[in-house]
Design a protein around this motif. Structure first.
Motif, PDB file in Angstrom:
ATOM      1  N   SER A 237       0.822  -1.204   0.000  1.00  0.00           N
ATOM      2  CA  SER A 237       0.000   0.000   0.000  1.00  0.00           C
ATOM      3  C   SER A 237       0.860   1.259   0.000  1.00  0.00           C
ATOM      4  O   SER A 237       2.062   1.209   0.295  1.00  0.00           O
ATOM      5  CB  SER A 237      -0.899   0.015   1.234  1.00  0.00           C
ATOM      6  OG  SER A 237      -0.105   0.125   2.405  1.00  0.00           O
ATOM      7  N   VAL A 238       0.247   2.373  -0.316  1.00  0.00           N
ATOM      8  CA  VAL A 238       0.955   3.654  -0.264  1.00  0.00           C
ATOM      9  C   VAL A 238       1.475   3.898   1.143  1.00  0.00           C
ATOM     10  O   VAL A 238       2.606   4.362   1.338  1.00  0.00           O
ATOM     11  CB  VAL A 238       0.029   4.799  -0.727  1.00  0.00           C
ATOM     12  CG1 VAL A 238       0.664   6.160  -0.415  1.00  0.00           C
ATOM     13  CG2 VAL A 238      -0.249   4.687  -2.221  1.00  0.00           C
ATOM     14  N   ASN A 239       0.676   3.566   2.151  1.00  0.00           N
ATOM     15  CA  ASN A 239       1.104   3.757   3.533  1.00  0.00           C
ATOM     16  C   ASN A 239       2.327   2.904   3.857  1.00  0.00           C
ATOM     17  O   ASN A 239       3.256   3.361   4.530  1.00  0.00           O
ATOM     18  CB  ASN A 239      -0.030   3.418   4.501  1.00  0.00           C
ATOM     19  CG  ASN A 239      -1.105   4.485   4.519  1.00  0.00           C
ATOM     20  OD1 ASN A 239      -0.846   5.640   4.180  1.00  0.00           O
ATOM     21  ND2 ASN A 239      -2.309   4.107   4.909  1.00  0.00           N
ATOM     22  N   ALA A 240       2.321   1.645   3.393  1.00  0.00           N
ATOM     23  CA  ALA A 240       3.444   0.755   3.665  1.00  0.00           C
ATOM     24  C   ALA A 240       4.718   1.246   2.987  1.00  0.00           C
ATOM     25  O   ALA A 240       5.802   1.223   3.577  1.00  0.00           O
ATOM     26  CB  ALA A 240       3.110  -0.662   3.202  1.00  0.00           C
ATOM     27  N   VAL A 241       4.584   1.689   1.762  1.00  0.00           N
ATOM     28  CA  VAL A 241       5.750   2.193   1.023  1.00  0.00           C
ATOM     29  C   VAL A 241       6.270   3.476   1.660  1.00  0.00           C
ATOM     30  O   VAL A 241       7.480   3.661   1.824  1.00  0.00           O
ATOM     31  CB  VAL A 241       5.391   2.417  -0.454  1.00  0.00           C
ATOM     32  CG1 VAL A 241       6.516   3.139  -1.180  1.00  0.00           C
ATOM     33  CG2 VAL A 241       5.079   1.088  -1.139  1.00  0.00           C
ATOM     34  N   ALA A 242       5.353   4.368   2.025  1.00  0.00           N
ATOM     35  CA  ALA A 242       5.757   5.627   2.652  1.00  0.00           C
ATOM     36  C   ALA A 242       6.488   5.371   3.961  1.00  0.00           C
ATOM     37  O   ALA A 242       7.510   6.004   4.256  1.00  0.00           O
ATOM     38  CB  ALA A 242       4.532   6.497   2.883  1.00  0.00           C
ATOM     39  N   ALA A 243       5.988   4.424   4.741  1.00  0.00           N
ATOM     40  CA  ALA A 243       6.637   4.091   6.007  1.00  0.00           C
ATOM     41  C   ALA A 243       8.047   3.561   5.772  1.00  0.00           C
ATOM     42  O   ALA A 243       8.989   3.923   6.491  1.00  0.00           O
ATOM     43  CB  ALA A 243       5.799   3.079   6.770  1.00  0.00           C
ATOM     44  N   ALA A 244       8.194   2.716   4.774  1.00  0.00           N
ATOM     45  CA  ALA A 244       9.505   2.167   4.463  1.00  0.00           C
ATOM     46  C   ALA A 244      10.472   3.252   3.996  1.00  0.00           C
ATOM     47  O   ALA A 244      11.670   3.201   4.280  1.00  0.00           O
ATOM     48  CB  ALA A 244       9.378   1.082   3.391  1.00  0.00           C
ATOM     49  N   ALA A 245       9.932   4.230   3.283  1.00  0.00           N
ATOM     50  CA  ALA A 245      10.753   5.321   2.756  1.00  0.00           C
ATOM     51  C   ALA A 245      10.994   6.417   3.786  1.00  0.00           C
ATOM     52  O   ALA A 245      11.798   7.329   3.549  1.00  0.00           O
ATOM     53  CB  ALA A 245      10.101   5.912   1.513  1.00  0.00           C
ATOM     54  N   GLY A 246      10.273   6.349   4.911  1.00  0.00           N
ATOM     55  CA  GLY A 246      10.440   7.353   5.948  1.00  0.00           C
ATOM     56  C   GLY A 246       9.824   8.688   5.611  1.00  0.00           C
ATOM     57  O   GLY A 246      10.330   9.739   6.013  1.00  0.00           O
ATOM     58  N   ILE A 247       8.707   8.664   4.873  1.00  0.00           N
ATOM     59  CA  ILE A 247       8.029   9.903   4.499  1.00  0.00           C
ATOM     60  C   ILE A 247       6.540   9.777   4.796  1.00  0.00           C
ATOM     61  O   ILE A 247       6.041   8.677   5.067  1.00  0.00           O
ATOM     62  CB  ILE A 247       8.217  10.224   2.992  1.00  0.00           C
ATOM     63  CG1 ILE A 247       7.635   9.087   2.131  1.00  0.00           C
ATOM     64  CG2 ILE A 247       9.682  10.452   2.663  1.00  0.00           C
ATOM     65  CD1 ILE A 247       7.700   9.356   0.625  1.00  0.00           C
ATOM     66  N   ALA A 248       5.837  10.880   4.730  1.00  0.00           N
ATOM     67  CA  ALA A 248       4.395  10.858   4.904  1.00  0.00           C
ATOM     68  C   ALA A 248       3.743  10.276   3.654  1.00  0.00           C
ATOM     69  O   ALA A 248       4.263  10.423   2.538  1.00  0.00           O
ATOM     70  CB  ALA A 248       3.872  12.269   5.139  1.00  0.00           C
ATOM     71  N   ALA A 249       2.617   9.613   3.838  1.00  0.00           N
ATOM     72  CA  ALA A 249       1.932   8.994   2.704  1.00  0.00           C
ATOM     73  C   ALA A 249       1.627  10.011   1.614  1.00  0.00           C
ATOM     74  O   ALA A 249       1.736   9.719   0.418  1.00  0.00           O
ATOM     75  CB  ALA A 249       0.654   8.312   3.175  1.00  0.00           C
ATOM     76  N   GLY A 250       1.234  11.222   2.031  1.00  0.00           N
ATOM     77  CA  GLY A 250       0.910  12.242   1.040  1.00  0.00           C
ATOM     78  C   GLY A 250       2.094  12.624   0.168  1.00  0.00           C
ATOM     79  O   GLY A 250       1.916  13.061  -0.977  1.00  0.00           O
TER      80      GLY A 250
END
Length: 205
Positions: free
Chosen positions: A37-50
């Motif tokens: 998910s976008v949330n999972a990828v954002a978390a892995a990248a260390g950024i906000a989902a937006g």
């Protein structure tokens, strides 16, 4: 006058985009397309989902880029092997073996590229890259027929059969979480490939 980003800003955005793609690739390799998910990828990248949407308009667009990057690299490696010097049959056998070994080195990603359920946009990319694999195989089969080391055959049909067979043989083993069966499976896969080509191992000297 419209605002133009500075070279430093463009470089920062490009670096952030590349980091996002790499992290998304790692997430897909670990959990598959559906759970990436976008949330999972954002978390892995260390950024906000937006922040993901600063680089990609949708999850599908990001998934397509991940697929293109990873599959593009595999097509590139296979092309290097198949177009290297040597006998066509040897190159074809080596190409199948290299592809299979690279798949087992990173099972999760290989399974995602070859067989894992995915949204339509990724499915369309998968078909396109299969066509590229087929074209590479067909090129060498055609050479083998022309030089007499392979029997007369339709190179495009043989290449399609070989591409499909490789993906089918690797699918379930790659999906398995455990199992040390890469070497015997690869040996059987290369032997099957030779039969598909109408060649005999060792016949080229």
């Amino acid at each position: 006058m419209a605002y133009r980003k500075t070279p430093a800003e463009l470089a920062r955005l490009s670096s952030a985009r590349e980091h996002l793609i790499q992290q998304a690739t790692d997430v897909v390799a670990e959990v598959g397309w559906a759970q990436a998910s976008v949330n999972a990828v954002a978390a892995a990248a260390g950024i906000a989902a937006g922040s993901v949407y600063q680089h990609f308009p949708s999850k599908a667009a990001l998934a397509v880029e991940v697929f293109r990057r990873a599959s593009g690299r595999e097509v590139e490696v296979l092309g290097e092997v198949l177009r290297s010097p040597g006998d066509p049959v040897e190159r074809l056998t080596r190409g199948v073996e290299v592809f299979a070994r690279r798949s087992f080195e990173r099972r999760g990603l290989a399974y995602a590229l070859l067989a894992a359920p995915a949204e339509p946009a990724v499915g369309a990319e998968r078909l396109e890259y299969r066509r590229q694999y087929r074209a590479l195989f067909a090129e060498v089969v055609r050479e083998g027929v022309a030089t007499g080391v392979l029997p007369a055959q339709n190179p495009d049909i043989t290449a399609a059969a070989l591409t499909g067979a490789v993906g089918e043989v690797l699918g379930d083993p790659l999906a398995a979480a455990e199992g040390d069966f890469a070497d015997p499976l690869i040996s059987e896969l290369t032997a099957m490939s030779l039969r598909c080509l109408g060649a005999v191992r060792g016949s080229t000297g």
